[in-house]
Design an enzyme around this catalytic site. Sequence first.
Site, PDB file in Angstrom:
ATOM      1  N   PRO A 293       6.285  28.494  52.809  1.00 23.95           N
ATOM      2  CG  PRO A 293       6.038  30.081  51.210  1.00 23.95           C
ATOM      3  CD  PRO A 293       6.972  29.410  52.106  1.00 23.95           C
ATOM      4  CD  GLU A 294       6.300  22.146  53.210  1.00 24.74           C
ATOM      5  OE1 GLU A 294       6.139  21.157  52.591  1.00 24.74           O
ATOM      6  OE2 GLU A 294       7.194  22.341  54.094  1.00 24.74           O
TER       7      GLU A 294
END
Length: 274
Positions: A2-3
Site C-alpha cells: 500500500p502506498e
Amino acid sequence: MPELPEVEVLRRSLERPLLGDRFETVRVHFPTLREPLCERRLRSLEGQEVVGLRRRAKYLWIDASGGETLVLHLGMSGRLTLVDGRAPLVAHEHLGFELASGRRLRFRDPRRFGMAFVASTESLARDRHFRHLGVEPLSTGFDGARLAGLAGGRTAPVKNFLMDASVVVGVGNIYASEALYRSGIHPRRSVARIARRRFDVLAEAVRDVLGDAIEQGGTTLNDFADGEGNSGYFQVSLDVYGRAGEPCPAGCGGTIRRVSLSNRSTYYCPRCQR
DNA sequence: AAATGAACCTGTTTGC
DNA sequence: TGCAAACAGGTTCATT
C-alpha cells in the site's frame, strides 16, 4: 502493497460500512507486529462506536466515540478486510475486530511490517508516528514552491527525496518512479540540480498520478484489495514500474530500464528522463 | 542536518 | 525437478 492511493481506496471502501457500527470484541491472535500489539489498549475500544475514518500518510485512522483512535498501517503485506463474523481465521490473522453488526474487521500481515495501536484522538498530531511527517500531496499546501523550498540544501537523488516522508508523505516505490516518468526527470538526478520550474511539473505529476491511481481503485500487483475485497486496476496504467525491457510508452524509441537506488527497484526511460 | 545502509519478516518468483 | 538466491508495495534506527 500500500502506498497512499491504496490506503485512500481502503478508507473510502470502509467508510460507509463502518460508520455507526460498534466494536464489540477485539481479538488479538498474534501480538507480533513490528511493534508488539497492546491487547489491553486495543480492547479498550470495545463498546465504542466508529465515528470517523481518516487517512494520514499511509496510516488509516479509525476514530471511536470514546475519544480514542485505532491506528492501522499495512506495512508491505498487510490486508484489512471486512468479513462475516463467523468467517474462519486465516493464516497470519493478527487481529479481529468483531462488530455489533455481526461482521469482523480482519487485519492480517504475513511480513509483520504493519502496525496497529490505539491513541487518544486528541493526541494524534503529537504522536511519534506522525509528528515528523511532511505535507499531504493531495492537499493545497503541496506545490512546486514547497518542494523547491524543501530541496534547498539537499543533494540526494530526487527519487529518494520524493520517498522521504518528512518531505512529502504517501509516495512509495511505485508512484515515485511513475511520477518521475511523467515529469521527465531522471530518478538519480540530485535535487540540487533541478530547476525551479521543474518542481512545479514534479508536484503536479505526483498529484496526478496519485489521483489517477485512487480513481482506478489502486494498484493490485499481487493481491491488494479494498475493505470489501475488490481489486484495483491502476497496474494496467503503470507506465514504467515493473516494465524493464519494454518500450517506453511515450513512443520515444527508448527502453525502460531498471536500476537499484538505495536498494529499491527504480524504473525509468533513459531517453525521456533527464 | 542530511545521506546511506541495515534491520525487521514471510511468501513468491527467478535462476542455476 | 529441486533448491537457493533474489525480490517484494514500508519505516526506523544507527552510522557516517
